[in-house]
Design a protein around this motif. Structure first.
Motif, short mmCIF file in Angstrom:
data_model
loop_
_atom_site.label_atom_id
_atom_site.label_comp_id
_atom_site.label_asym_id
_atom_site.label_seq_id
_atom_site.Cartn_x
_atom_site.Cartn_y
_atom_site.Cartn_z
N TRP A 94 0.83 -1.20 0.00
CA TRP A 94 0.00 0.00 0.00
C TRP A 94 0.87 1.25 0.00
N GLN A 95 0.37 2.28 -0.68
CA GLN A 95 1.05 3.57 -0.72
C GLN A 95 0.07 4.64 -0.26
N ARG A 96 0.44 5.41 0.76
CA ARG A 96 -0.42 6.47 1.25
C ARG A 96 -0.47 7.66 0.28
N HIS A 97 -1.68 8.23 0.15
CA HIS A 97 -1.88 9.41 -0.70
C HIS A 97 -2.77 10.41 0.04
N ASP A 98 -2.49 10.65 1.29
CA ASP A 98 -3.35 11.48 2.12
C ASP A 98 -3.58 12.86 1.52
N GLN A 99 -2.55 13.42 0.89
CA GLN A 99 -2.64 14.78 0.37
C GLN A 99 -3.59 14.87 -0.83
N ASP A 100 -3.98 13.73 -1.39
CA ASP A 100 -4.81 13.74 -2.60
C ASP A 100 -6.28 13.44 -2.33
N ILE A 101 -6.67 13.31 -1.07
CA ILE A 101 -8.03 12.89 -0.80
C ILE A 101 -9.04 13.96 -1.14
N GLY A 102 -8.67 15.23 -1.07
CA GLY A 102 -9.58 16.30 -1.47
C GLY A 102 -10.72 16.55 -0.52
N LEU A 103 -10.57 16.13 0.72
CA LEU A 103 -11.63 16.31 1.72
C LEU A 103 -10.96 16.69 3.03
N ASP A 104 -11.26 17.92 3.51
CA ASP A 104 -10.61 18.41 4.72
C ASP A 104 -11.65 19.06 5.62
N VAL A 105 -11.21 19.52 6.77
CA VAL A 105 -12.12 20.17 7.70
C VAL A 105 -12.67 21.46 7.08
N ALA A 106 -13.86 21.84 7.52
CA ALA A 106 -14.50 23.07 7.04
C ALA A 106 -14.06 24.26 7.90
N PRO A 107 -14.24 25.48 7.40
CA PRO A 107 -13.85 26.66 8.19
C PRO A 107 -14.66 26.80 9.47
N GLU A 108 -15.89 26.32 9.47
CA GLU A 108 -16.74 26.40 10.65
C GLU A 108 -17.80 25.32 10.57
N GLY A 109 -18.50 25.11 11.69
CA GLY A 109 -19.60 24.16 11.69
C GLY A 109 -19.25 22.79 12.21
N TRP A 110 -20.11 21.82 11.91
CA TRP A 110 -20.04 20.49 12.51
C TRP A 110 -18.76 19.73 12.16
N ASP A 111 -18.14 20.02 11.02
CA ASP A 111 -16.91 19.31 10.62
C ASP A 111 -15.72 20.28 10.53
N SER A 112 -15.70 21.27 11.43
CA SER A 112 -14.67 22.30 11.36
C SER A 112 -13.39 21.93 12.11
N GLU A 113 -13.44 21.05 13.08
CA GLU A 113 -12.28 20.76 13.91
C GLU A 113 -11.60 19.45 13.54
N MET A 114 -12.38 18.50 13.08
CA MET A 114 -11.84 17.20 12.71
C MET A 114 -12.81 16.49 11.79
N ILE A 115 -12.31 15.56 11.01
CA ILE A 115 -13.15 14.66 10.23
C ILE A 115 -12.60 13.25 10.42
N ALA A 116 -13.50 12.29 10.64
CA ALA A 116 -13.06 10.98 11.10
C ALA A 116 -14.04 9.89 10.70
N TYR A 117 -13.59 8.64 10.81
CA TYR A 117 -14.41 7.43 10.71
C TYR A 117 -15.17 7.33 9.37
N PRO A 118 -14.45 7.20 8.26
CA PRO A 118 -15.12 7.11 6.95
C PRO A 118 -15.80 5.76 6.76
N GLY A 119 -16.96 5.81 6.09
CA GLY A 119 -17.66 4.61 5.67
C GLY A 119 -18.24 4.85 4.29
N LEU A 120 -17.88 4.03 3.30
CA LEU A 120 -18.28 4.28 1.92
C LEU A 120 -19.36 3.32 1.47
N ALA A 121 -20.20 3.82 0.55
CA ALA A 121 -21.25 3.00 -0.04
C ALA A 121 -21.37 3.36 -1.51
N GLN A 122 -21.58 2.35 -2.36
CA GLN A 122 -21.76 2.57 -3.79
C GLN A 122 -23.18 2.21 -4.18
#
Length: 304
Positions: A249-277
């Protein structure tokens, strides 16, 4: 990657008399007519029980139902899950649903321990029952405190598991910090995983934990592993690693394109991903500040 933020989807406040905050570790299951999200809902004392939220399959920003009572309550006094249960992985296999979960137990010399339990359903998820009172992800010599599955697949006659594991805390500025990383193991049964796993994603630099490995495969030779990682000074962020063979495996954290928001519910941290197709659409459910205190939100993938 490019994602469309769809915002906060579910906040438990005011909806239950047994849960007042948080919707921890959203774990999706795609059904024929809906997406069911299993979550850990906390009471006023901070103890989590498992419930579910049903979303419209075509428009998962729309809630079409939720459990009125816990799907899985805490364990008996003295058991590994006496102080909280949180969903971690769900698998459909031969008419049975396997709901793996994290069971919390508080300590004295260490703050807590978290091991993996199992609940099963034979009625399409209407009811669940504990498989046993002890963990199916029991301690190993190198995983004495943390051992929880987050992706479970039945392939080639084996139950293959990507999980978080660890055996110690380190001293932080204000509290001790749990140290764990991402590991892999397998078993010929869904009810016991006794073999210690192989570490394939470890912490780097100032990180002390990397966990919640959620596997998504686009093709037989194109696999993505989403996870959360953090340092003491930088709370959880989301990252991903990529592999062609599920081995290297090769990490690509910088390419995920999803970060914390400037304010609001996801402003301090983002965690615990779960994906569905659903068809060609890929959705990511995740938690924000204070480990999901406000509930869970949604992002839709626009571009890999």
């Amino acid at each position: 990657m490019k994602w469309l933020h769809r915002g906060l989807i579910f906040n438990p406040a005011g909806k239950f008399d047994w849960a007042v905050s948080h919707a921890l570790q959203p774990t999706p299951l795609v059904l024929t007519d809906r997406i069911r999200i299993f979550v850990g809902l906390r009471d006023a004392q901070g103890v989590s029980r498992i419930g579910s939220v049903d979303l419209d399959k075509d428009d998962p920003t729309q809630i079409i139902g939720h459990s009125s009572t816990p799907i899985l309550d805490i364990g008996e006094d003295g058991c590994f899950d006496e102080n909280g249960v949180v969903p971690s992985a769900v698998v459909q296999h031969e008419g049975r649903l396997y709901l793996y979960y994290a069971g919390y137990q508080l300590g004295t010399k260490v703050r807590f321990a978290v091991l993996g339990g199992l609940a099963v359903s034979d009625d399409q998820g209407q009811t669940f029952r504990r498989h046993q009172r002890v963990p199916v992800f029991e301690r190993t010599d190198t995983e004495t405190l943390f051992r929880v599955p987050h992706t479970v697949r039945h392939q080639d006659g084996l139950w293959k598991v990507w999980y978080g594991g660890g055996d110690h805390f380190i001293t932080g500025a204000d509290k001790t910090l749990p140290v764990y990383n991402v590991r892999y193991t397998e078993s010929d049964t869904p009810y016991a995983f006794p073999r210690p796993g192989r570490v394939f994603l470890d912490v780097a630099g100032a990180e002390y934990r990397i966990g919640r490995p959620f596997l998504f495969s686009r093709a037989e030779n194109d696999h993505y592993l989403f996870y959360g990682y953090s340092t003491e000074d930088r709370p959880y962020r989301l990252g991903f690693a990529r592999s062609s063979d599920l081995q290297t495996w090769q990490r690509h954290d910088q390419d995920i394109g999803l970060d914390v928001a400037p304010e609001g519910w996801d402003s301090e941290m983002i965690a615990y991903p779960g994906l569905a197709q659903v068809g060609d659409r890929v959705f990511m459910f995740y938690n924000g500040r204070a480990y999901g205190k406000d509930g869970f939100g949604l992002a839709e993938l626009l571009e890999w």
